[in-house]
Design a protein around this motif. Structure first.
Motif, PDB file in Angstrom:
ATOM      1  N   ILE A 107       0.858  -1.187   0.000  1.00 15.28           N
ATOM      2  CA  ILE A 107       0.000   0.000   0.000  1.00 15.28           C
ATOM      3  C   ILE A 107       0.892   1.233   0.000  1.00 15.28           C
ATOM      4  N   THR A 108       0.533   2.224  -0.814  1.00 13.98           N
ATOM      5  CA  THR A 108       1.269   3.482  -0.798  1.00 13.98           C
ATOM      6  C   THR A 108       0.313   4.632  -1.099  1.00 13.98           C
ATOM      7  N   HIS A 109       0.896   5.817  -1.300  1.00  8.58           N
ATOM      8  CA  HIS A 109       0.101   7.032  -1.494  1.00  8.58           C
ATOM      9  C   HIS A 109      -0.586   7.073  -2.862  1.00  8.58           C
ATOM     10  N   SER A 110      -1.582   7.932  -2.936  1.00  8.90           N
ATOM     11  CA  SER A 110      -2.261   8.236  -4.189  1.00  8.90           C
ATOM     12  C   SER A 110      -1.300   8.914  -5.170  1.00  8.90           C
ATOM     13  N   PRO A 111      -1.477   8.710  -6.488  1.00 10.01           N
ATOM     14  CA  PRO A 111      -0.655   9.433  -7.465  1.00 10.01           C
ATOM     15  C   PRO A 111      -0.830  10.948  -7.360  1.00 10.01           C
ATOM     16  N   ASP A 112      -2.021  11.394  -6.968  1.00 11.02           N
ATOM     17  CA  ASP A 112      -2.315  12.819  -6.797  1.00 11.02           C
ATOM     18  C   ASP A 112      -2.531  13.079  -5.318  1.00 11.02           C
ATOM     19  N   ASP A 113      -1.765  14.014  -4.751  1.00 13.51           N
ATOM     20  CA  ASP A 113      -1.837  14.239  -3.324  1.00 13.51           C
ATOM     21  C   ASP A 113      -1.420  15.672  -3.026  1.00 13.51           C
ATOM     22  N   TYR A 114      -1.770  16.139  -1.829  1.00 11.64           N
ATOM     23  CA  TYR A 114      -1.452  17.523  -1.483  1.00 11.64           C
ATOM     24  C   TYR A 114       0.045  17.732  -1.242  1.00 11.64           C
ATOM     25  N   HIS A 115       0.784  16.676  -0.960  1.00 12.41           N
ATOM     26  CA  HIS A 115       2.181  16.785  -0.533  1.00 12.41           C
ATOM     27  C   HIS A 115       3.085  16.122  -1.564  1.00 12.41           C
ATOM     28  N   MET A 116       4.118  16.847  -2.012  1.00  9.53           N
ATOM     29  CA  MET A 116       5.012  16.299  -3.026  1.00  9.53           C
ATOM     30  C   MET A 116       5.776  15.079  -2.523  1.00  9.53           C
ATOM     31  N   ASP A 117       6.108  15.035  -1.222  1.00  7.76           N
ATOM     32  CA  ASP A 117       6.738  13.826  -0.682  1.00  7.76           C
ATOM     33  C   ASP A 117       5.852  12.605  -0.894  1.00  7.76           C
ATOM     34  N   HIS A 118       4.537  12.793  -0.763  1.00  4.51           N
ATOM     35  CA  HIS A 118       3.604  11.689  -0.967  1.00  4.51           C
ATOM     36  C   HIS A 118       3.635  11.233  -2.423  1.00  4.51           C
ATOM     37  N   GLU A 119       3.621  12.191  -3.338  1.00  4.58           N
ATOM     38  CA  GLU A 119       3.609  11.831  -4.751  1.00  4.58           C
ATOM     39  C   GLU A 119       4.916  11.160  -5.177  1.00  4.58           C
ATOM     40  N   MET A 120       6.038  11.638  -4.652  1.00  2.00           N
ATOM     41  CA  MET A 120       7.316  11.002  -4.969  1.00  2.00           C
ATOM     42  C   MET A 120       7.390   9.594  -4.370  1.00  2.00           C
ATOM     43  N   THR A 121       6.854   9.420  -3.169  1.00  2.00           N
ATOM     44  CA  THR A 121       6.808   8.086  -2.567  1.00  2.00           C
ATOM     45  C   THR A 121       5.977   7.152  -3.429  1.00  2.00           C
ATOM     46  N   HIS A 122       4.852   7.646  -3.927  1.00  2.00           N
ATOM     47  CA  HIS A 122       4.023   6.851  -4.839  1.00  2.00           C
ATOM     48  C   HIS A 122       4.844   6.353  -6.027  1.00  2.00           C
ATOM     49  N   LYS A 123       5.595   7.251  -6.660  1.00  3.17           N
ATOM     50  CA  LYS A 123       6.368   6.874  -7.843  1.00  3.17           C
ATOM     51  C   LYS A 123       7.443   5.842  -7.500  1.00  3.17           C
ATOM     52  N   LEU A 124       8.104   6.043  -6.368  1.00  4.06           N
ATOM     53  CA  LEU A 124       9.153   5.110  -5.970  1.00  4.06           C
ATOM     54  C   LEU A 124       8.588   3.718  -5.682  1.00  4.06           C
TER      55      LEU A 124
END
Length: 254
Positions: A107-124
């Motif tokens: 499980i990880t973050h949504s591709p679209d999120d309020y926080h760039m750390d979240h979006e980068m974590t999603h990609k990783l």
């Protein structure tokens, strides 16, 4: 029958407790799964009271305490707040963790999120789930064998269920967490250092109550008391059966 593992890889300590701890608690309680919670950073910018090294130490400790409430394990990948970037070293860290934990579900973050750390974590995490079964990806540098196959991959709802423009992001399905909402609240409350930070930076006072309000709002969408929403990655080569839904009950709108 071997015990399965689930791995939640989120950006910061307390992200899992806001977004997916109900599912983690139910899988552990009802099916005996091993639970692993990982964060890309130790939350080193999450304080106006402590300097980075001190708040990072405290937040790692809180992350481990929260995971322990459901007999889980906490991992920190030691990137830094506001500096989570898709790089080769960061990707290799996630792949190594996947090969260590060997999860059936990630499980990880949504591709679209309020926080760039979240979006980068999603990609990783998305890249790592694809790379972890490939023997040549870290050829000669793997400390553990590659995964046997790509795990099931799910994306949490973004906080508040909205993208950065305030547009709603609809979950693909929901999971009823009414039976574990108090456990989820206790896990979030273990992050005691965050109350002052969230009040000053986010304007949120009682963060546990806010989490329960949002979980209740999501639950209302699906006709239950409290719920968490998810979308499943269904791209080529990924499993297409909804394993979380099969195990915990797949809620659909309407």
């Amino acid at each position: 029958m071997p015990t399965h593992s689930i791995l939640a890889v989120l950006a910061h300590p307390d992200d899992a407790e806001f977004l997916c701890a109900g599912v983690l608690a139910r899988l552990q309680r009802e099916h005996g799964w091993n639970v692993h919670i990982a964060t890309m950073t130790p939350g080193d910018c999450g304080s106006t009271e402590y300097p980075p090294v001190e708040i990072a130490w405290l937040r790692r400790k809180e992350g481990a305490a929260a995971a322990a409430l459901i007999h889980g394990h906490y991992h920190c990948l030691e990137e830094r707040d506001l500096r989570v970037v898709y790089t080769e070293p960061a990707l290799e860290k996630v792949v190594e963790l996947l090969c260590q934990v060997r999860p059936s579900v990630v499980i990880t973050h949504s591709p679209d999120d309020y926080h760039m750390d979240h979006e980068m974590t999603h990609k990783l995490v998305r890249a790592a789930t694809f790379a972890a079964p490939i023997p040549n990806f870290l050829f000669g540098r793997h400390s553990r064998p590659p995964l046997e196959h790509i795990p099931h991959l799910y994306y949490c709802d973004p906080l508040g269920g909205e993208d950065i423009l305030g547009r709603p992001i609809q979950p693909g399905f929901g999971v009823d967490i009414s039976s574990v909402i108090d456990v989820k609240g206790d896990m979030l409350a273990a992050h005691t250092s965050q109350r002052d930070w969230l009040l000053r930076h986010h304007g949120v006072d009682d963060y546990v109550d806010k989490m329960k309000e949002w979980s209740a709002k999501t639950g209302k969408t699906f006709g239950v008391g409290f719920a968490e929403g998810f979308r499943q990655h269904l791209g080529h080569s990924y499993p297409h059966n909804n394993l979380l839904g099969e195990l915990l009950g797949e809620l659909k709108v309407g």
